[in-house]
Write an enzyme that holds these catalytic residues in place. Structure first.
Site, PDB file in Angstrom:
ATOM      1  N   SER A  15      -7.940  -8.124  -2.198  1.00  0.00           N
ATOM      2  CA  SER A  15      -8.601  -7.373  -1.118  1.00  0.00           C
ATOM      3  C   SER A  15      -9.043  -5.992  -1.598  1.00  0.00           C
ATOM      4  O   SER A  15      -8.527  -5.477  -2.598  1.00  0.00           O
ATOM      5  CB  SER A  15      -7.603  -7.210   0.041  1.00  0.00           C
ATOM      6  OG  SER A  15      -8.140  -6.419   1.069  1.00  0.00           O
ATOM      7  N   LEU A  17     -10.005  -2.439  -2.830  1.00  0.00           N
ATOM      8  CA  LEU A  17     -10.292  -1.817  -4.130  1.00  0.00           C
ATOM      9  C   LEU A  17      -9.933  -2.746  -5.283  1.00  0.00           C
ATOM     10  O   LEU A  17     -10.647  -2.810  -6.286  1.00  0.00           O
ATOM     11  CB  LEU A  17      -9.518  -0.495  -4.263  1.00  0.00           C
ATOM     12  CG  LEU A  17      -9.797   0.574  -3.196  1.00  0.00           C
ATOM     13  CD1 LEU A  17      -8.994   1.844  -3.489  1.00  0.00           C
ATOM     14  CD2 LEU A  17     -11.286   0.891  -3.116  1.00  0.00           C
ATOM     15  N   VAL A  61       4.927  -7.389  -5.903  1.00  0.00           N
ATOM     16  CA  VAL A  61       5.061  -6.317  -6.904  1.00  0.00           C
ATOM     17  C   VAL A  61       6.415  -5.608  -6.827  1.00  0.00           C
ATOM     18  O   VAL A  61       6.796  -4.908  -7.762  1.00  0.00           O
ATOM     19  CB  VAL A  61       3.920  -5.276  -6.821  1.00  0.00           C
ATOM     20  CG1 VAL A  61       2.574  -5.911  -7.133  1.00  0.00           C
ATOM     21  CG2 VAL A  61       3.905  -4.557  -5.480  1.00  0.00           C
ATOM     22  N   CYS A  87      -3.424  -1.769  -7.714  1.00  0.00           N
ATOM     23  CA  CYS A  87      -4.061  -1.454  -6.428  1.00  0.00           C
ATOM     24  C   CYS A  87      -3.261  -1.987  -5.243  1.00  0.00           C
ATOM     25  O   CYS A  87      -3.619  -1.699  -4.102  1.00  0.00           O
ATOM     26  CB  CYS A  87      -5.462  -2.052  -6.356  1.00  0.00           C
ATOM     27  SG  CYS A  87      -6.630  -1.351  -7.520  1.00  0.00           S
ATOM     28  N   TYR A 164       3.738   7.503   3.120  1.00  0.00           N
ATOM     29  CA  TYR A 164       2.560   7.196   2.282  1.00  0.00           C
ATOM     30  C   TYR A 164       2.311   8.322   1.282  1.00  0.00           C
ATOM     31  O   TYR A 164       2.124   8.075   0.088  1.00  0.00           O
ATOM     32  CB  TYR A 164       1.350   6.994   3.199  1.00  0.00           C
ATOM     33  CG  TYR A 164       0.097   6.562   2.472  1.00  0.00           C
ATOM     34  CD1 TYR A 164       0.018   5.303   1.894  1.00  0.00           C
ATOM     35  CD2 TYR A 164      -1.002   7.409   2.373  1.00  0.00           C
ATOM     36  CE1 TYR A 164      -1.125   4.894   1.225  1.00  0.00           C
ATOM     37  CE2 TYR A 164      -2.151   7.010   1.708  1.00  0.00           C
ATOM     38  CZ  TYR A 164      -2.208   5.752   1.141  1.00  0.00           C
ATOM     39  OH  TYR A 164      -3.341   5.358   0.478  1.00  0.00           O
ATOM     40  N   LYS A 168       2.528   8.231  -2.870  1.00  0.00           N
ATOM     41  CA  LYS A 168       1.370   8.547  -3.722  1.00  0.00           C
ATOM     42  C   LYS A 168       1.635   9.777  -4.581  1.00  0.00           C
ATOM     43  O   LYS A 168       1.163   9.882  -5.714  1.00  0.00           O
ATOM     44  CB  LYS A 168       0.119   8.735  -2.854  1.00  0.00           C
ATOM     45  CG  LYS A 168      -0.290   7.462  -2.102  1.00  0.00           C
ATOM     46  CD  LYS A 168      -0.512   6.295  -3.045  1.00  0.00           C
ATOM     47  CE  LYS A 168      -1.059   5.066  -2.357  1.00  0.00           C
ATOM     48  NZ  LYS A 168      -1.307   3.962  -3.286  1.00  0.00           N
ATOM     49  N   THR A 199     -13.356   0.209   2.318  1.00  0.00           N
ATOM     50  CA  THR A 199     -12.685  -1.103   2.237  1.00  0.00           C
ATOM     51  C   THR A 199     -12.631  -1.702   3.641  1.00  0.00           C
ATOM     52  O   THR A 199     -12.870  -0.992   4.627  1.00  0.00           O
ATOM     53  CB  THR A 199     -11.257  -0.944   1.665  1.00  0.00           C
ATOM     54  OG1 THR A 199     -10.538  -0.050   2.507  1.00  0.00           O
ATOM     55  CG2 THR A 199     -11.259  -0.396   0.260  1.00  0.00           C
TER      56      THR A 199
END
Ligand code: NAD
Length: 259
Positions: A15, A17, A61, A87, A164, A168, A199
């Site tokens: 999906s 990116l 992952v 990603c 989030y 990051k 996206t």
């Protein structure tokens, strides 16, 4: 690193990116291993890109075993690993305290850190071990390139983005030490911090909301393009051997305000 005939792992390749990156890398002559939880969309991506150029691996992952087995399977299928683009990720939103004063459930915070940060490290560490077996190639004698996806939220997280933004920020923080760890092997490590990309997640928002987001972008005044802007930068990072240990903002000059 010349991408042609090299093998790339792209996580989240079913999906957004990741999907655009898988397509562009395949167009540039790479063999692409798509790692994703979403079996149906992963298979669909392979069907559209072409089974001679891409393969899907059902991977979580966050699991060490799942990633170790899948990287072994990529080496068996395509003969090695040269490029790893992480990603896979989620973008949850919850305030530290709800409107009623209830603390945010801890599991919401841990899940974002686990998928976005631990998951990226997990795939990078196992991919690096596979890359270490490559013959050095090109003028610089490179064995591999790892590219992680951060976000402008690493620097300017919005309300509701503690988890989030922290995940990051972790990606930004590990970029230099991982580049230092892997430099003796000729493996480079970079991160891309996208702004607001076009996206499906963003495109599904009402036009008014999209317009408000675009208004904060300096130039060009449009959403980032997954293929041309994001995957184009992935290709450039892979090809430019002097880029190492840095996070590149890819955001049209946006600096997110407090609201
Ligand atoms: N879209 C944007 O505007 C934007 C901006 C900044 C950063 N980013 C980051 O870019 C990355 C990709 O974003 P996107 O918009 O393409 O998202 P997306 O939701 O379109 O794609 C993410 C993919 O990751 C997969 N995934 C999620 N958890 C997984 C797991 N545990 N194991 C394997 N796969 C898993 C999903 O199945 C999905 O296919 C994310 O890390 C996101 O935080 C996106």
């Amino acid at each position: 690193m010349d991408i042609k005939n090299k093998v790339a792992i792209v996580t989240g390749g079913a999906s957004g990116l990741g999907r655009a990156t898988a397509e562009v890398l395949a167009q540039q002559g790479a063999k692409v291993a798509i790692f994703d939880l979403n079996d149906e969309r992963g298979q669909q991506a392979v069907a559209e890109i072409g089974a001679d150029k891409a393969a899907f691996f059902a991977v979580d992952v966050t699991s060490d075993q799942s990633v170790e087995q899948a990287v072994d399977a990529v080496v068996n299928h395509f003969g090695g690993v040269h490029l790893c683009v992480n990603c896979a990720g989620i973008c949850p939103a919850a305030r530290t305290l709800s409107r009623d004063g209830e603390p945010m459930p801890l599991s919401g915070f841990s899940t974002a850190i686990n998928i976005n940060l631990v998951g990226s490290f997990n795939v990078a560490r196992v991919a690096a071990a596979a890359m270490a077996n490559n013959e050095p190639s090109g003028e610089a004698g490179e064995r591999g390139v790892i590219i992680n996806t951060a976000s402008v939220a690493a620097y300017e997280g919005q309300i509701g983005q503690t988890a989030y933004a922290a995940s990051k920020g972790g990606i930004v923080g590990l970029t230099l030490p991982m580049a230092r760890d892997l430099a003796p092997l000729g493996i480079r490590v970079m991160a891309i911090a996208p702004g607001i990309m076009g996206t499906p997640m963003i495109k599904a928002m009402p036009e008014k909301v999209q317009d408000a987001l675009v208004a904060n972008i300096q130039f060009p005044k449009r959403l980032g393009l997954p293929a041309e802007d994001f995957a184009g930068l992935v290709v450039h990072i892979a090809e430019n051997a002097y880029l190492n240990g840095e996070t590149i903002r890819l955001d049209g000059g946006i600096r997110m305000g407090p609201k």
